[in-house]
Write a protein that holds these residues in place. Structure first.
Motif, short mmCIF file in Angstrom:
data_model
loop_
_atom_site.label_atom_id
_atom_site.label_comp_id
_atom_site.label_asym_id
_atom_site.label_seq_id
_atom_site.Cartn_x
_atom_site.Cartn_y
_atom_site.Cartn_z
N SER A 3 5.13 9.07 4.80
CA SER A 3 6.29 8.21 5.01
C SER A 3 5.88 6.79 5.37
N VAL A 4 4.89 6.66 6.23
CA VAL A 4 4.39 5.34 6.65
C VAL A 4 3.79 4.61 5.45
N VAL A 5 2.96 5.30 4.68
CA VAL A 5 2.33 4.69 3.51
C VAL A 5 3.40 4.29 2.49
N ASP A 6 4.38 5.17 2.26
CA ASP A 6 5.47 4.85 1.33
C ASP A 6 6.19 3.58 1.74
N ARG A 7 6.53 3.47 3.01
CA ARG A 7 7.29 2.30 3.47
C ARG A 7 6.46 1.03 3.44
N LEU A 8 5.18 1.12 3.78
CA LEU A 8 4.31 -0.06 3.70
C LEU A 8 4.17 -0.52 2.25
N LEU A 9 3.97 0.42 1.36
CA LEU A 9 3.86 0.10 -0.06
C LEU A 9 5.18 -0.50 -0.57
N ALA A 10 6.30 0.05 -0.12
CA ALA A 10 7.61 -0.47 -0.53
C ALA A 10 7.78 -1.92 -0.06
N ILE A 93 12.96 1.24 -4.81
CA ILE A 93 12.11 0.82 -3.70
C ILE A 93 12.95 0.69 -2.44
N ILE A 94 14.21 0.28 -2.60
CA ILE A 94 15.14 0.20 -1.47
C ILE A 94 15.35 1.60 -0.89
N ASN A 95 15.49 2.60 -1.76
CA ASN A 95 15.64 3.98 -1.28
C ASN A 95 14.43 4.43 -0.47
N VAL A 96 13.24 3.99 -0.89
CA VAL A 96 12.03 4.33 -0.14
C VAL A 96 12.06 3.66 1.23
N VAL A 104 6.37 9.29 -4.72
CA VAL A 104 6.01 10.46 -5.53
C VAL A 104 6.70 11.68 -4.96
N GLY A 105 7.33 12.44 -5.83
CA GLY A 105 8.01 13.67 -5.44
C GLY A 105 8.89 14.14 -6.59
N PRO A 106 9.62 15.21 -6.40
CA PRO A 106 10.54 15.68 -7.45
C PRO A 106 11.64 14.64 -7.68
N ARG A 163 -3.54 11.83 -0.74
CA ARG A 163 -4.56 11.45 -1.73
C ARG A 163 -4.07 11.73 -3.15
N MET A 164 -3.45 12.90 -3.35
CA MET A 164 -2.93 13.24 -4.67
C MET A 164 -1.87 12.23 -5.11
N ASP A 165 -0.97 11.87 -4.19
CA ASP A 165 0.07 10.90 -4.51
C ASP A 165 -0.53 9.54 -4.87
N LEU A 166 -1.53 9.11 -4.12
CA LEU A 166 -2.17 7.83 -4.40
C LEU A 166 -2.89 7.84 -5.75
N GLU A 167 -3.41 9.00 -6.14
CA GLU A 167 -4.06 9.12 -7.43
C GLU A 167 -3.04 9.13 -8.57
N LEU A 168 -1.83 9.61 -8.30
CA LEU A 168 -0.79 9.66 -9.33
C LEU A 168 -0.19 8.29 -9.63
N CYS A 169 -0.11 7.42 -8.64
CA CYS A 169 0.55 6.12 -8.82
C CYS A 169 -0.03 5.31 -9.98
N PRO A 170 -1.35 5.14 -10.09
CA PRO A 170 -1.88 4.39 -11.25
C PRO A 170 -1.58 5.08 -12.58
N LYS A 171 -1.47 6.39 -12.56
CA LYS A 171 -1.17 7.13 -13.79
C LYS A 171 0.23 6.80 -14.30
#
Length: 184
Positions: A3-10, A93-96, A104-106, A163-171
């Motif tokens: 959650s912290v990483v998501d919000r910082l990235l947002a 991004i506002i939702n994040v 990343v999620g369903p 880690r998995m989520d961070l690897e998915l973002c560039p994909k």
């Protein structure tokens, strides 16, 4: 931690996203009447409804239906471009930032997609925040195949990590460029 990483990235992406969204909103408004920002109720974590923010890509008044349930004729010309480049997703991004979505999620479904809701409920998919993107979408699985999507979502949840989520973002960026911007 996610959650912290998501919000910082947002927070980091909000400025560049608005740089793309504002001209897109002007183009949407020039092409068709109606609000260029599309607000829609979706099903979130623990099946709690929330308002999803997107740029409008369909003709004004199309209604609350999934993309796979409408004809291509209902998608505007600018909407086709926004979908192909995924710029229509940037307002999420506002939702994040609000905390009702993750990067990343369903993917969140509509409240009227009862078959998908039942399949996801049976597999505990609603135990996590929905995402702007997820492994199922990168694999080409969409909401038109509810059981297959729920199985893929559950598999992601059982293995997910920061880690998995961070690897998915560039994909995601790579998939957008390869499949939609410069298809072979």
């Amino acid at each position: 931690m996610k959650s912290v990483v998501d919000r910082l990235l947002a927070l980091l992406l909000l400025g560049p996203a608005m740089f793309l969204c504002i001209p897109a909103m002007i183009a949407i408004r020039i092409e068709s009447r109606g609000n260029p920002l599309f607000l829609q109720t979706r099903v979130g974590r623990n099946q709690k409804p929330f308002t999803l923010f997107k740029l409008r890509t369909m003709a004004h008044g199309t209604g609350d239906r999934g993309s796979h349930e409408v004809s291509a004729a209902q998608v505007t010309r600018i909407g086709q471009l926004l979908r192909r480049t995924k710029v229509d997703e940037l307002p999420q991004i506002i939702n994040v930032l609000i905390g009702n979505m993750s990067f990343v999620g369903p993917r969140p479904c509509l409240p009227n997609q009862s078959e998908l809701i039942a399949e996801r409920d049976a597999r505990n998919v609603f135990s996590v925040l929905p995402g702007i993107t997820g492994p199922a979408q990168l694999s080409g699985i969409d909401m038109s195949t509810p059981r297959e999507l729920a199985i893929a979502d559950a598999a992601y949840i059982s293995e997910r990590s920061l880690r998995m989520d961070l690897e998915l973002c560039p994909k995601v960026g790579d998939a957008v460029i390869r499949r939609h911007v410069f298809p072979a």
